[in-house]
Scaffold this motif. Structure first.
Motif: not given
Length: 248
Positions: A122-130
């Protein structure tokens, strides 16, 4: 110099070896399947390493350590490296990265999880969305289409080559940068708790540290000395621990 070496490797030999390997992959035959698979895997890892290197060059430019004596050229080359890495906008990434350094783990840290997506996935996906945006994705797609147009081969082989030797290394590179530059060094922090946030370093041998992510694992040293170039981080790390062992 490091940028020129990366660009030369990224834009010449890798394209040729990637095309050859993709053609072999498209026509896999026994009994040499496993040998060809190992070769393709090695070339994907090489492409991933070079891809990550482009971001590291751009990252150094964001901190002014690529060409310290010439800030204008420093940021120009950083912009080129980030464009070649993934068509990312240098100005936006520069602003977000400096914000991360100002408040690591804080509520305004663009790289830290939001308290909900603390799990690595989830953190990776949140990071990439940024960092992903429609213009950036369209730029990448256009670049891949242009590369495909330059390859004189069958349609199936071109699509396989782009997917295996361009898309996959880019995705792996983003995971590599997230793992060694965000998740592992910052995983013990609490969302929004900037004061108590602790940046950690990974105690890796120099060669493994280089291969893992260009010494990005020496992350405490990077936050304390952001002006140090990527290849200077091991010496900063050694000075830190020599000082700790000699202190009274």
């Amino acid at each position: 110099m490091s940028l020129l070496l990366l660009l030369q490797a990224d834009l010449s030999g890798v394209v040729q070896t990637g095309l050859t390997a993709a053609q072999q992959l498209a026509h896999w035959q026994m009994p040499s399947t496993w040998f060809k698979a190992a070769r393709v895997g090695a070339e994907i890892l090489l492409r991933t390493f070079l891809q990550t290197g482009l971001f590291i060059v751009a990252h150094d430019a964001m901190h002014g350590s690529l060409i310290p004596a010439q800030p204008r050229w420093n940021h120009r080359l950083g912009r080129v490296a980030l464009l070649l890495y993934a068509c990312l906008p240098y100005g936006d990434c520069h602003r977000k990265h400096l914000q991360h350094h100002r408040c690591p783990g804080g509520s305004s840290d663009p790289d830290f999880h939001n308290g909900v997506n603390a799990h690595p996935t989830g953190w990776y996906l949140h990071f990439m969305r940024g960092y992903l945006s429609p213009p950036q994705i369209c730029g990448l797609a256009a670049a891949w289409i242009c590369m495909a147009a330059l390859m004189a081969s069958t349609t199936a082989t071109i699509a396989l080559n782009i997917a295996v030797f361009w898309v996959v290394p880019l995705v792996l590179s983003s995971m590599q940068l997230f793992l060694f530059g965000t998740y592992l060094p910052h995983r013990h922090g609490q969302a929004g708790d900037e004061a108590a946030h602790k940046v950690e370093s990974l105690p890796l041998p120099a060669l493994i540290s280089l291969l893992s992510c260009y010494h990005f694992g020496f992350h405490w040293e990077h936050h304390q000395h952001p002006e140090a170039a990527w290849f200077e981080l091991p010496s900063v790390h050694h000075r830190r621990w020599r000082g700790a062992t000699t202190a009274p």
